[in-house]
Design an enzyme around this catalytic site. Structure first.
Site, PDB file in Angstrom:
ATOM      1  N   GLU A 172       0.796  -1.237   0.000  1.00 27.15           N
ATOM      2  CA  GLU A 172       0.000   0.000   0.000  1.00 27.15           C
ATOM      3  C   GLU A 172       0.823   1.279   0.000  1.00 27.15           C
ATOM      4  O   GLU A 172       0.761   2.076   0.958  1.00 27.15           O
ATOM      5  CB  GLU A 172      -0.958   0.014   1.198  1.00 27.15           C
ATOM      6  CG  GLU A 172      -2.047  -1.017   1.127  1.00 27.15           C
ATOM      7  CD  GLU A 172      -3.180  -0.734   2.123  1.00 27.15           C
ATOM      8  OE1 GLU A 172      -3.142   0.306   2.806  1.00 27.15           O
ATOM      9  OE2 GLU A 172      -4.108  -1.556   2.199  1.00 27.15           O
ATOM     10  N   GLU A 378      -5.453  -8.477   1.142  1.00 25.68           N
ATOM     11  CA  GLU A 378      -6.062  -8.114   2.433  1.00 25.68           C
ATOM     12  C   GLU A 378      -7.538  -7.803   2.253  1.00 25.68           C
ATOM     13  O   GLU A 378      -7.929  -7.157   1.280  1.00 25.68           O
ATOM     14  CB  GLU A 378      -5.424  -6.844   3.036  1.00 25.68           C
ATOM     15  CG  GLU A 378      -4.102  -7.032   3.713  1.00 25.68           C
ATOM     16  CD  GLU A 378      -3.542  -5.719   4.247  1.00 25.68           C
ATOM     17  OE1 GLU A 378      -4.319  -4.863   4.700  1.00 25.68           O
ATOM     18  OE2 GLU A 378      -2.311  -5.560   4.184  1.00 25.68           O
TER      19      GLU A 378
HETATM   20  C1  BGC Z   1      -2.779  -2.236   5.952  1.00 24.70           C
HETATM   21  C2  BGC Z   1      -2.769  -2.927   7.296  1.00 24.70           C
HETATM   22  C3  BGC Z   1      -3.863  -2.328   8.158  1.00 24.70           C
HETATM   23  C4  BGC Z   1      -5.188  -2.604   7.510  1.00 24.70           C
HETATM   24  C5  BGC Z   1      -6.387  -2.087   8.285  1.00 24.70           C
HETATM   25  C6  BGC Z   1      -4.146  -1.949   5.408  1.00 24.70           C
HETATM   26  O1  BGC Z   1      -4.163  -0.636   4.997  1.00 24.70           O
HETATM   27  O2  BGC Z   1      -1.989  -2.916   5.027  1.00 24.70           O
HETATM   28  O3  BGC Z   1      -1.504  -2.811   7.857  1.00 24.70           O
HETATM   29  O4  BGC Z   1      -3.825  -2.806   9.463  1.00 24.70           O
HETATM   30  O5  BGC Z   1      -5.233  -2.010   6.240  1.00 24.70           O
HETATM   31  O6  BGC Z   1      -6.337  -0.716   8.441  1.00 24.70           O
END
Ligand code: BGC
Length: 523
Positions: A172, A378
């Site tokens: 990111e 993610e």
């Molecule tokens: C990031 C994580 C973060 C998650 C939730 C993503 O932007 O890669 O490190 O904890 O989102 O905010």
């Protein structure tokens, strides 16, 4: 869509990877141990007022000391793959120069243990914990940091290249630039606003140099990067709202994806005054746009954008949770973010919109005809989970909303990329749940929790939540389905309520946690 693990298992393509994700700084703790050097985040987090309630990352989830226990929990979960990040300051404390053998050893043991338990390692090289020395020399505003990341990639390739199945060079870059260099709400806490463009280019260059180093080392694993993607939705049909959504799309999505996938920055970005003096060399752009083995996409939510000053540039609940008042147009942009009407939100204030998971994929497919295979690297949600104690005092966490979030988003991603789906041209290879553990959520400290596993902040005891049991059931149902391919899938007891630990507790179970069904904004 219902949340039945068995129904979802039946939709999963046979080779689909299901995994969980974490990042070093968010879980490891042990910041001063075994030769780890300081990172910019250590300093930022120790600055009063930077983190909600001044929560400290010093212990985080104590994963550095409990790693075997966490791998055992993953083994029990039955997941295919684990995405973790290598802590740069643990392995190369100064960000350049000598490596720390004890740091190298930690990930050596982690990777071996994962493999011994049938879990394939996905390693992220850079998940935001920049070695302090590099931050002090300008961090990502300094081009040199990109070369240092390339060097770090070579170190990692030599140490783990034989065993890592998938590499993510950088996580990111949009969040690092926006939060760290534009708004100053993440490390290194700089608020250059639109003058932060060099941090964008240098991160992408760092990705390119890291990739080059991994290729030069001939690692057998697949290589990609991870970008976050949020579909930008105009608040109305008003042309000004549409233009505003387009600007946000440029600034948050295309600015990071176009250079990698099309080899150029978006024209509108280049034409805008604030970027007009910027002309990257063709050598840089070639490095940045080298062919990827996969594209990592993080999807959490869409963003509703309106013209003019208003709520702020991050969702209201998030701004509050981060302890920063970015509202009232205070961030100086000519547009703002609005809430989606009649939409459930997470504790962070993020709108829950699984249909936009499909929109994100469809937009990617349309924009980038040469898009390589995609992993959702993610996806997940923070909630104020209900905590119940049974008669013996054991903790039960019936987080049905997280179950629903995951089931709906994984389902939407698979449906969109299946034949006839809105993004059918995309080869979707997997989905990684953010996150394995309740952990240090950057500026929100421990206030925002995304874990499948609850972590007691005093004892560090791990308690799997209903979402953990749901995912375990999904994994088991899929394996069972594969073993008896062609035979009918057994009738579902599906969903979190079938978790044995929850079922034998009075008051627990899906119908028994009404509070958990109502969204509450944190902050
Ligand atoms: C990031 C994580 C973060 C998650 C939730 C993503 O932007 O890669 O490190 O904890 O989102 O905010």
């Amino acid at each position: 869509m219902n949340a039945s693990a068995h129904d979802l298992a039946a939709l999963l393509p046979p080779e689909f990877t299901l995994g969980v994700a974490t990042a070093a700084f968010q879980i490891e703790g042990a910041l001063d141990e075994d030769g780890r050097g300081p990172s910019g985040w250590d300093v930022f987090a120790a600055t009063p007022g930077s983190i909600v309630n001044d929560h400290s990352p010093a212990i985080a989830c104590d994963h550095y000391h409990r790693m075997p226990e966490d791998v055992a929990l993953m083994k029990e979960l039955g997941i295919d793959s684990y995405r973790f990040s290598l802590s740069w300051p643990r392995i190369q404390p100064g960000g350049s120069g000598p490596v720390n053998p004890k740091g190298l050893d930690f990930y050596d043991r982690l990777i071996d243990l994962l493999l011994a338990n049938g879990i394939s390692p996905m390693a992220t090289l850079y998940h935001w914990d920049t070695p302090l020395e590099l931050d002090e020399a300008g961090g990502w505003m300094n081009r040199d940091t990109a070369y240092r990341l390339g060097e770090f990639a070579a170190i990692a390739a030599a140490a783990y290249g034989d065993r890592v199945a998938r590499w993510v060079t950088i996580n990111e870059p949009a969040t690092v630039s926006a939060n760290g260099y534009m708004l100053g709400v993440h490390s290194p806490g700089e608020a250059h606003m639109l003058k932060a463009l060099p941090s964008v280019h240098h991160q992408l260059l760092g990705h390119g140099l890291a990739m080059q180093a991994l290729r030069a080392a001939k690692v057998p694993g697949e290589i990609g990067l991870t970008n976050v993607y949020s579909p930008m939705v105009p608040a109305s049909g008003n042309p000004l709202d549409k233009v505003s959504a387009g600007l946000m799309d440029m600034a948050q999505n295309r600015l990071y994806a176009d250079p990698v996938l099309l080899g150029k920055y978006p024209d509108a970005i280049r034409a805008a005054t604030f970027f007009s003096s910027f002309s990257p060399s063709s050598e840089d752009m070639e490095l940045i746009s080298q062919p990827l083995d996969f594209y990592g996409l993080n999807y959490y939510m869409p963003t509703r954008v309106a013209a003019g000053p208003g709520e702020g540039t991050v969702p209201k609940g998030m701004a509050e949770a981060m302890g920063n008042d970015l509202n009232g147009g205070g961030s100086g942009t000519p547009f703002h973010i609005q809430s989606f009407p009649d939409t459930e939100i997470t504790a962070y204030g993020w709108p829950i919109k699984p249909d936009y998971m499909a929109v994100a994929l469809a937009e990617m497919a349309e924009r980038y005809p040469e898009l390589p295979p995609v992993y959702i690297t993610e996806g997940g949600a923070s909630f104020e989970d209900l905590e119940i104690h049974d008669a013996d005092g054991r903790l039960i966490v019936p987080d049905e909303r997280r179950v629903r979030y995951l089931a709906e988003h994984i389902g939407a991603a698979i449906e969109a990329t299946s034949p006839g789906g809105t993004a059918e041209s995309i080869e979707l290879r997997g989905y990684y749940v953010w996150s394995l553990l309740d952990n240090f959520e950057w500026s929100a400290g421990y206030k925002q929790q995304f874990g499948l596993i609850h972590v007691d902040r005093d004892t560090m005891a791990r308690t799997p939540k209903a979402s953990y049991y749901w995912l375990r059931e999904l994994m088991a149902a899929r394996k069972q389905g594969a073993a008896v391919a062609g035979a009918p899938v057994p009738a579902a007891g599906g969903g979190a309520e079938s978790a044995p630990e929850a079922a034998d507790v009075e008051g627990a179970g899906s119908g028994a946690a009404p509070d958990a069904a109502a969204g509450t904004a944190a902050g």
